[in-house]
Design a protein around this motif. Structure first.
Motif, PDB file in Angstrom:
ATOM      1  N   VAL A 244       0.843  -1.202   0.000  1.00  0.00           N
ATOM      2  CA  VAL A 244       0.000   0.000   0.000  1.00  0.00           C
ATOM      3  C   VAL A 244       0.878   1.252   0.000  1.00  0.00           C
ATOM      4  O   VAL A 244       0.647   2.189  -0.770  1.00  0.00           O
ATOM      5  CB  VAL A 244      -0.964  -0.003   1.214  1.00  0.00           C
ATOM      6  CG1 VAL A 244      -1.653   1.345   1.365  1.00  0.00           C
ATOM      7  CG2 VAL A 244      -2.002  -1.110   1.059  1.00  0.00           C
ATOM      8  N   SER A 245       1.917   1.259   0.831  1.00  0.00           N
ATOM      9  CA  SER A 245       2.809   2.420   0.913  1.00  0.00           C
ATOM     10  C   SER A 245       3.569   2.642  -0.393  1.00  0.00           C
ATOM     11  O   SER A 245       3.712   3.779  -0.852  1.00  0.00           O
ATOM     12  CB  SER A 245       3.802   2.249   2.066  1.00  0.00           C
ATOM     13  OG  SER A 245       3.125   2.203   3.288  1.00  0.00           O
ATOM     14  N   ILE A 246       4.054   1.573  -0.996  1.00  0.00           N
ATOM     15  CA  ILE A 246       4.784   1.688  -2.261  1.00  0.00           C
ATOM     16  C   ILE A 246       3.852   2.202  -3.356  1.00  0.00           C
ATOM     17  O   ILE A 246       4.226   3.081  -4.136  1.00  0.00           O
ATOM     18  CB  ILE A 246       5.416   0.331  -2.659  1.00  0.00           C
ATOM     19  CG1 ILE A 246       6.544  -0.024  -1.680  1.00  0.00           C
ATOM     20  CG2 ILE A 246       5.946   0.366  -4.093  1.00  0.00           C
ATOM     21  CD1 ILE A 246       7.037  -1.456  -1.809  1.00  0.00           C
ATOM     22  N   THR A 247       2.647   1.670  -3.404  1.00  0.00           N
ATOM     23  CA  THR A 247       1.662   2.107  -4.391  1.00  0.00           C
ATOM     24  C   THR A 247       1.369   3.592  -4.249  1.00  0.00           C
ATOM     25  O   THR A 247       1.370   4.336  -5.239  1.00  0.00           O
ATOM     26  CB  THR A 247       0.360   1.285  -4.247  1.00  0.00           C
ATOM     27  OG1 THR A 247       0.667  -0.090  -4.463  1.00  0.00           O
ATOM     28  CG2 THR A 247      -0.697   1.732  -5.234  1.00  0.00           C
ATOM     29  N   ASP A 248       1.123   4.041  -3.024  1.00  0.00           N
ATOM     30  CA  ASP A 248       0.845   5.459  -2.790  1.00  0.00           C
ATOM     31  C   ASP A 248       2.043   6.324  -3.186  1.00  0.00           C
ATOM     32  O   ASP A 248       1.881   7.382  -3.797  1.00  0.00           O
ATOM     33  CB  ASP A 248       0.483   5.704  -1.322  1.00  0.00           C
ATOM     34  CG  ASP A 248      -0.877   5.131  -0.948  1.00  0.00           C
ATOM     35  OD1 ASP A 248      -1.702   4.867  -1.854  1.00  0.00           O
ATOM     36  OD2 ASP A 248      -1.115   4.932   0.260  1.00  0.00           O
ATOM     37  N   CYS A 249       3.232   5.877  -2.848  1.00  0.00           N
ATOM     38  CA  CYS A 249       4.455   6.614  -3.169  1.00  0.00           C
ATOM     39  C   CYS A 249       4.621   6.757  -4.688  1.00  0.00           C
ATOM     40  O   CYS A 249       4.884   7.855  -5.187  1.00  0.00           O
ATOM     41  CB  CYS A 249       5.657   5.896  -2.554  1.00  0.00           C
ATOM     42  SG  CYS A 249       7.261   6.605  -2.982  1.00  0.00           S
ATOM     43  N   ILE A 250       4.462   5.660  -5.414  1.00  0.00           N
ATOM     44  CA  ILE A 250       4.607   5.705  -6.873  1.00  0.00           C
ATOM     45  C   ILE A 250       3.572   6.648  -7.478  1.00  0.00           C
ATOM     46  O   ILE A 250       3.895   7.479  -8.330  1.00  0.00           O
ATOM     47  CB  ILE A 250       4.485   4.296  -7.488  1.00  0.00           C
ATOM     48  CG1 ILE A 250       5.685   3.435  -7.072  1.00  0.00           C
ATOM     49  CG2 ILE A 250       4.383   4.366  -9.009  1.00  0.00           C
ATOM     50  CD1 ILE A 250       5.532   1.960  -7.431  1.00  0.00           C
ATOM     51  N   PHE A 251       2.328   6.525  -7.019  1.00  0.00           N
ATOM     52  CA  PHE A 251       1.276   7.379  -7.567  1.00  0.00           C
ATOM     53  C   PHE A 251       1.575   8.853  -7.293  1.00  0.00           C
ATOM     54  O   PHE A 251       1.428   9.695  -8.182  1.00  0.00           O
ATOM     55  CB  PHE A 251      -0.090   7.001  -6.997  1.00  0.00           C
ATOM     56  CG  PHE A 251      -1.199   7.818  -7.579  1.00  0.00           C
ATOM     57  CD1 PHE A 251      -1.642   7.593  -8.873  1.00  0.00           C
ATOM     58  CD2 PHE A 251      -1.782   8.845  -6.858  1.00  0.00           C
ATOM     59  CE1 PHE A 251      -2.647   8.358  -9.435  1.00  0.00           C
ATOM     60  CE2 PHE A 251      -2.791   9.622  -7.398  1.00  0.00           C
ATOM     61  CZ  PHE A 251      -3.221   9.372  -8.694  1.00  0.00           C
TER      62      PHE A 251
ATOM     63  N   LYS B 229       2.117  11.726 -10.198  1.00  0.00           N
ATOM     64  CA  LYS B 229       1.339  12.968 -10.252  1.00  0.00           C
ATOM     65  C   LYS B 229       2.245  14.192 -10.128  1.00  0.00           C
ATOM     66  O   LYS B 229       2.013  15.202 -10.784  1.00  0.00           O
ATOM     67  CB  LYS B 229       0.277  12.981  -9.152  1.00  0.00           C
ATOM     68  CG  LYS B 229      -0.963  12.183  -9.528  1.00  0.00           C
ATOM     69  CD  LYS B 229      -2.055  12.304  -8.531  1.00  0.00           C
ATOM     70  CE  LYS B 229      -2.776  13.606  -8.651  1.00  0.00           C
ATOM     71  NZ  LYS B 229      -3.942  13.708  -7.755  1.00  0.00           N
ATOM     72  N   SER B 230       3.290  14.106  -9.296  1.00  0.00           N
ATOM     73  CA  SER B 230       4.181  15.256  -9.129  1.00  0.00           C
ATOM     74  C   SER B 230       4.962  15.558 -10.413  1.00  0.00           C
ATOM     75  O   SER B 230       5.357  16.691 -10.642  1.00  0.00           O
ATOM     76  CB  SER B 230       5.143  15.031  -7.961  1.00  0.00           C
ATOM     77  OG  SER B 230       6.148  14.103  -8.305  1.00  0.00           O
ATOM     78  N   LYS B 231       5.171  14.546 -11.247  1.00  0.00           N
ATOM     79  CA  LYS B 231       5.848  14.739 -12.539  1.00  0.00           C
ATOM     80  C   LYS B 231       4.858  15.109 -13.640  1.00  0.00           C
ATOM     81  O   LYS B 231       5.220  15.180 -14.801  1.00  0.00           O
ATOM     82  CB  LYS B 231       6.591  13.460 -12.948  1.00  0.00           C
ATOM     83  CG  LYS B 231       7.686  13.044 -12.006  1.00  0.00           C
ATOM     84  CD  LYS B 231       8.926  13.823 -12.252  1.00  0.00           C
ATOM     85  CE  LYS B 231      10.042  13.259 -11.374  1.00  0.00           C
ATOM     86  NZ  LYS B 231      11.187  14.092 -11.347  1.00  0.00           N
TER      87      LYS B 231
END
Length: 174
Positions: free
Chosen positions: A55-62, A66-68
């Protein structure tokens, strides 16, 4: 003829407006994207990540995507795919470093299962793979190598030596 051109213009305008909204992050697209990413991590990273880590990795990647300013339909373009893989690697390392600073029953179970699976796939019998995995985890803990250290290239030689030592011990027991 003018009537047909008007209809075509209206259709093109509608298509353009629809397409603009189509490539934006909506709550539904975000949920769909995260679910697909979670499913992939659960199948490909089986025994490597806990559910909380996924869950944490998924949120981080997303968040990084979005930031890019990468849009949903742009995520699969070659250059963005390469960037997304790099983001995934960075996020995995960050999350592992945060959550695996020390050995705990869950991390020990996760890494033992992953090692056992790797040894079994390498041709070892089930009991040999279990013995090797248990030996490796024990020696890693004895040498104060945390799960987060397993990603550290500076520790690679030490970790490899542990694997070789465990292999020698297994050979002596035969």
């Amino acid at each position: 003829m003018k009537k047909i051109l008007n209809y075509i213009s209206i259709a093109l305008l509608a298509l353009t407006l629809f397409s603009c909204n189509k490539n934006e992050w909506t709550p539904e697209k975000e949920t769909e994207f995260k679910q697909a990413l979670k499913d992939t991590l659960q199948s490909k990273g089986k025994d490597l990540f806990s559910d909380d880590q996924i869950v944490s990795i998924t949120d981080c990647i997303f968040d990084k995507i979005k930031s890019k300013n990468i849009k949903p339909n742009d995520a699969e373009k070659g250059e963005n795919l390469t960037m997304a893989f790099q983001m995934g690697k960075e996020c995995s390392q960050e999350i592992i470093a945060k959550t695996n600073a020390t050995w705990n029953p869950q991390s020990e179970k996760t890494y033992t299962a992953a090692l056992k699976r790797t040894f079994t796939q390498s041709g070892f019998k089930n009991e040999q793979a279990s013995a090797l995995a248990d030996c490796a985890i024990t020696k890693l803990k004895e040498q104060n190598i945390s799960p987060a250290d397993l990603q550290d290239p500076k520790k690679a030689a030490q970790i490899q030596k542990i694997g070789l030592d465990c292999g020698k011990e297994l050979a002596k027991k035969k």
